[in-house]
Design an enzyme around this catalytic site. Structure first.
Site, PDB file in Angstrom:
ATOM      1  N   LYS A   1     -56.566 -19.513 -32.897  1.00  0.00           N
ATOM      2  CA  LYS A   1     -57.412 -19.168 -30.822  1.00  0.00           C
ATOM      3  C   LYS A   1     -58.524 -17.939 -31.041  1.00  0.00           C
ATOM      4  O   LYS A   1     -57.557 -16.593 -30.918  1.00  0.00           O
ATOM      5  CB  LYS A   1     -56.837 -19.100 -29.758  1.00  0.00           C
ATOM      6  CG  LYS A   1     -57.795 -18.996 -28.788  1.00  0.00           C
ATOM      7  CD  LYS A   1     -56.184 -18.892 -27.602  1.00  0.00           C
ATOM      8  CE  LYS A   1     -57.166 -18.771 -26.401  1.00  0.00           C
ATOM      9  NZ  LYS A   1     -55.843 -18.084 -24.423  1.00  0.00           N
TER      10      LYS A   1
ATOM     11  N   GLY B   1     -57.371 -18.501 -16.123  1.00  0.00           N
ATOM     12  CA  GLY B   1     -57.908 -17.651 -14.334  1.00  0.00           C
ATOM     13  C   GLY B   1     -57.118 -19.278 -13.974  1.00  0.00           C
ATOM     14  O   GLY B   1     -57.274 -19.379 -12.432  1.00  0.00           O
TER      15      GLY B   1
END
Length: 255
Positions: A97, A185
């Protein structure tokens, strides 16, 4: 089966789990189990692969989970590449990632350095999953150079604000031929469900679960929300309408 395909691997779960901010390794392990996630991401700088009792390597074992190392903390493409290479040499894992965040107060991804790092990592044989702004142009460029997926943010990392970039995420999903994973988020299960309803292929959640009063139960909630959102998308959501429309006939039954 409705699988999530990343690189050369298929996964049943579409909920990826981060490992930061948990109050203890035991709490983290319980949340991972409850989530039924198959892909767990850990910052390379937080793992000691040479330490037999390192909590991450003890919990995230190859027989149960796919370990997704991330380059969190890297400020440049060079740092991110070095971090990825260290992770691969120690774990034997080609997945990474990619995170490049030069400004540590807001942790916004650097699009230029991210693209450069992605180009080099793909050439080095990595399956790259870059964390990016919800930028449709950048997302398509990353797909074109061979990234395994793109990971646009819903809102700033750890903010729990949900999806504040919906318009742009819709465009990214519409034009993508690789998986789109909403990252950052998502603060409530409803946010994860919304992401999946939009057509995202998966979501990555960390803070909302790790800092919940009951992380294990919250992990279960996110698991169910992700499944529900995916089923809703595949079932074909009814279109929104401005005016009311009766679901039953308004005439004839009293005549």
């Amino acid at each position: 089966m409705d699988h999530l395909t990343l690189g050369n691997q298929n996964f049943s779960s579409r909920l990826l789990l981060g490992t930061g901010k948990f109050s203890s390794p035991e709490t983290m392990e319980k949340a991972i189990i409850a989530s039924e996630s198959e892909i767990i991401t850990v910052a390379v700088r937080r793992v000691d692969f040479k330490q037999e009792k390192d909590p991450f390597t003890q919990i995230i074992t190859p027989d149960k989970y796919s370990f997704l190392p991330n380059t969190s903390g890297a400020r440049t493409a060079i740092e991110a590449i070095r971090c990825a290479e260290i992770a691969r040499s120690l774990s034997g894992n080609d997945f990474v990632k990619l995170e490049v965040t030069p400004e540590q107060n807001h942790l916004m991804p650097d699009p230029i350095e991210t693209l450069e790092a992605a180009k080099q990592l793909v050439k080095l044989g990595f399956h790259v999953l870059p964390y990016i702004h919800a930028d449709p142009i950048l997302a398509k460029m990353l797909e074109d150079i061979g990234c395994a997926a793109v990971m646009p943010l819903g809102s700033p990392i750890g903010s729990n604000q949900g999806i504040q970039t919906e318009t742009f995420i819709k465009i990214i999903i519409e034009q993508a031929s690789i998986p789109v994973i909403i990252d950052a988020g998502l603060g409530a299960p409803s946010h994860a469900s919304k992401a999946m309803e939009l057509g995202a292929d998966a979501v990555l959640v960390n803070t909302a679960i790790a800092t919940a009063t009951q992380p294990e139960e919250m992990a279960t909630a996110f698991k169910l929300a992700t499944i529900a959102g995916r089923k809703a998308f595949l079932s074909g959501l009814a279109p929104e309408k401005i005016s009311a429309e009766a679901s039953s006939p308004l005439t004839g039954f009293l005549e």
